[in-house]
Motif scaffolding. Structure first.
Motif: not given
Length: 262
Positions: A105-109
């Motif tokens: 969903l776009g969260a930086k991992a």
């Protein structure tokens, strides 16, 4: 003798994408130079070790002095004959689903989707073996008397492995929310009279520890099976574009430029 089995199990456990560029495979040397590969650190054992040892200590030596009074307080003072609240059966899955899906969903991992799946599966496999083994071997009656599979709390170890994976992968910004859910589940296992305090302490520690075990085993497991590292699903743009205009020094013409970094 059965109350000493958790100690033996713990000792064994502690001893032991634009233009498809999103799917571009990084070579091993570049990966190891640029990626943050989880490595074992003794400090990672502090929190889970304290929880596990607290759970074992209370279970083996302080059941009547700690487990029973805490259970009575939950049942007599807080619940006070109220109905069982079953929402913990559902919210226990929120952290592990978040761990897998936030990067999509776009969260930086910290890792791409494939690595997250491998790390999570390794940790959950270890968790399942130890948790199931304890329940099968240790004769621990539940406070509600339904069966003798009270130790450890499966809901708690499952939600805490998810919470710690979220924290490891996305940081405390997301991790704090995941841990709030995990703590709620642990409390509700006591409130609903399904577990003793020692069950949830051990379960929380076991969940945190096995999350780290999944991280420690990720790269060795990939090397063993020759699994490449992909960038898709990490929450980072696979293709970075920048506009770089310049002036031609001979003609004086304006020359727009577009730089693409894969």
């Amino acid at each position: 003798m059965k109350r000493l089995l958790p100690i033996l199990l713990i000792l064994c456990l502690l001893g032991a994408p634009a233009a498809r560029a999103q799917y571009a495979v990084r070579d091993t040397a570049a990966m190891r130079a640029g990626a943050r590969i989880p490595a074992f650190r003794a400090t990672q054992l502090i929190a889970p070790g304290a929880l596990i040892l607290s759970g074992v200590g209370i279970h083996c030596f302080g059941h009547d002095a700690i487990d029973v009074p805490v259970n009575r307080w939950f049942q007599d003072q807080w619940r006070a004959g109220g109905p069982e609240l079953s929402f913990d059966n559902y919210i226990q899955y929120v952290p592990i689903v978040s761990y897998v899906g936030l990067g999509l969903l776009g969260a930086k991992a910290e890792h791409a989707f494939t690595d997250r799946m491998i790390q999570g599966l390794l940790g959950c496999a270890m968790l399942g073996v130890v948790s199931w083994g304890c329940k099968e071997i240790i004769d621990s009656p539940r406070p509600n008397g339904v069966d003798n599979r009270s130790f450890p709390s499966g809901h708690t170890d499952w939600v805490f492995i998810g919470a710690e994976l979220v924290r490891m992968e996305y940081g405390w910004g997301w991790g704090a929310g995941a841990y709030a859910i995990a703590t709620t589940v642990a409390i509700m296992r006591n409130y609903n009279n399904w577990h003793w305090l020692s069950d949830v302490l051990f379960g929380a520690g076991l969940g945190i520890l096995t999350a780290h075990i999944g991280g420690w085993l990720l790269e060795p497991f990939k090397d063993w099976l020759h699994i490449p590292t992909y960038t898709w699903g990490s929450g980072r743009p696979a293709v970075q574009a920048s506009f770089a205009p310049r002036i031609d020094p001979l003609s004086g013409a304006f020359c727009p430029g577009l730089a693409l970094n894969f």
